[in-house]
Design a protein around this motif. Sequence first.
Motif, PDB file in Angstrom:
ATOM      1  N   PRO A 189       0.799  -1.232   0.000  1.00 22.26           N
ATOM      2  CA  PRO A 189       0.000   0.000   0.000  1.00 22.26           C
ATOM      3  C   PRO A 189       0.833   1.284   0.000  1.00 22.26           C
ATOM      4  O   PRO A 189       0.340   2.339  -0.415  1.00 22.26           O
ATOM      5  N   ALA A 190       2.093   1.181   0.419  1.00 22.41           N
ATOM      6  CA  ALA A 190       2.940   2.382   0.439  1.00 22.41           C
ATOM      7  C   ALA A 190       3.046   3.040  -0.942  1.00 22.41           C
ATOM      8  O   ALA A 190       3.280   4.242  -1.036  1.00 22.41           O
ATOM      9  N   LEU A 224       8.355   5.608   3.542  1.00 24.98           N
ATOM     10  CA  LEU A 224       7.073   6.299   3.711  1.00 24.98           C
ATOM     11  C   LEU A 224       6.999   6.977   5.081  1.00 24.98           C
ATOM     12  O   LEU A 224       6.537   8.120   5.202  1.00 24.98           O
ATOM     13  N   GLY A 225       7.493   6.288   6.107  1.00 27.78           N
ATOM     14  CA  GLY A 225       7.482   6.845   7.460  1.00 27.78           C
ATOM     15  C   GLY A 225       8.259   8.162   7.525  1.00 27.78           C
ATOM     16  O   GLY A 225       7.795   9.153   8.111  1.00 27.78           O
ATOM     17  N   GLU A 270      17.642  15.977   2.720  1.00 24.74           N
ATOM     18  CA  GLU A 270      17.896  14.659   2.107  1.00 24.74           C
ATOM     19  C   GLU A 270      16.847  13.612   2.539  1.00 24.74           C
ATOM     20  O   GLU A 270      16.830  13.191   3.698  1.00 24.74           O
ATOM     21  N   THR A 271      15.991  13.202   1.630  1.00 25.10           N
ATOM     22  CA  THR A 271      14.985  12.182   1.941  1.00 25.10           C
ATOM     23  C   THR A 271      15.095  11.022   0.964  1.00 25.10           C
ATOM     24  O   THR A 271      15.048   9.856   1.346  1.00 25.10           O
ATOM     25  N   PHE A 275       2.686  15.077   8.881  1.00 23.07           N
ATOM     26  CA  PHE A 275       1.546  14.247   9.305  1.00 23.07           C
ATOM     27  C   PHE A 275       1.773  13.833  10.768  1.00 23.07           C
ATOM     28  O   PHE A 275       2.883  13.425  11.134  1.00 23.07           O
ATOM     29  N   LEU A 276       0.726  13.923  11.557  1.00 22.42           N
ATOM     30  CA  LEU A 276       0.815  13.558  12.975  1.00 22.42           C
ATOM     31  C   LEU A 276       1.021  12.045  13.104  1.00 22.42           C
ATOM     32  O   LEU A 276       0.292  11.282  12.465  1.00 22.42           O
ATOM     33  N   ALA A 277       2.009  11.613  13.878  1.00 21.00           N
ATOM     34  CA  ALA A 277       2.265  10.179  14.025  1.00 21.00           C
ATOM     35  C   ALA A 277       1.070   9.522  14.728  1.00 21.00           C
ATOM     36  O   ALA A 277       0.487  10.111  15.629  1.00 21.00           O
TER      37      ALA A 277
END
Length: 335
Positions: free
Chosen positions: A90-91, A323-324, A174-175, A332-334
């Motif tokens: 799903p990622a 994705l994390g 850097e991602t 996005f709120l964890a």
Amino acid sequence: MENEVQKKRILSGIQPSGNLTLGSYLGAIKNWAALADEYDCYYMMADMHTITVRQVPADLRRNTLTQLAAYIASGLDPEKNVLFVQSHVPAHAQLGWVLDCYTMFGELSRMTQFKDKSAKNADNINAGLFTYPALMAGDILLYQADLVPVGGDQKQHVEICRDIANRFNGIYGETFKIPEPYIPKVGARIMSLTSPENKMSKSDKDPNGCVYMLEKPEDIMRKFKKAVTDSDACVRFDPENKPGVSNLMQIYSAATGAAFEQIEAEFAGRGYGDFKKAVGESVVEMLRPIREETERLLSDKAYLETIYRSGAERASYVANRTLGKVYKKVGFLAR
Ligand code: TYM
């Protein structure tokens, strides 16, 4: 991170939108098997991309499984390569959405494949067809791939993937690893046998223009015998003036490993009839063991199931890590 430091990564995929073509084999799959020792390889059935054009559901399921069997039959050892179905992870959908928001309308409008496909499917120019390159960028970036082995027609999509990754890295630091396309020297652009100015493609209107990987030998031979050449009666590599003959030389070279000069020498003074027969036979012999092994594997659905299940697990592990990071960076709120 040990793996990322030790071995470079590869990600590629093919749409299970019909029967696999000789073009996909020579432009992509054939080159993948040799990479397994040096790289950490991920190869998917890009089923999510496939629904940008209307599919018959039962055919899509069958084609996806056949494609997996053909990957294995082409030498992709499932122990050494992660083989998975895109929709099982799903990622891909999740990162695809995020990247949609970092991809510009203008750059998507310039994509050749979008222009071609919207011309061919004028009654179904859907949003997915348009944003397809952002989903494909996500496919690649999720795995932090260094290399993307594809045919020449996908180069533009790898380039837009680099642009999107650079844009994202520029904003958030850097991602993503910036990937390079990896395009074979011979076989990067196999043309239709009947209209050699067009790419060989399963959507070719003339069924004789496209050869399929799993086709029967007699059908392959018939198509090569009918292949368009010219009136020059000379086997010489000259794509501009002799597109049909040059395409057959590309195919023969990719199938046998012979260089163009060797092929010219081999067929000097011989007619096109001999040449076309030799090209057809080289393709039949190259594909025969793959077809037989694909058929054998397809009779063992339980085995194929274990492969795609474990592939989905191994792929998800890597994809979810990227994705994390992305979710965190965009705010996005964890959970
Ligand atoms: P697709 O399914 O159209 O083609 C699969 C692969 O085969 C190559 N190819 C060819 N190479 C030489 N000559 C031809 N006539 C020919 N026809 C096809 C393509 O270049 C490709 O390598 N968007 C991709 C699938 C995809 C993907 C990805 C690829 C989805 N996500 C991530 C790499 C990385 C596509 O439609 O390929």
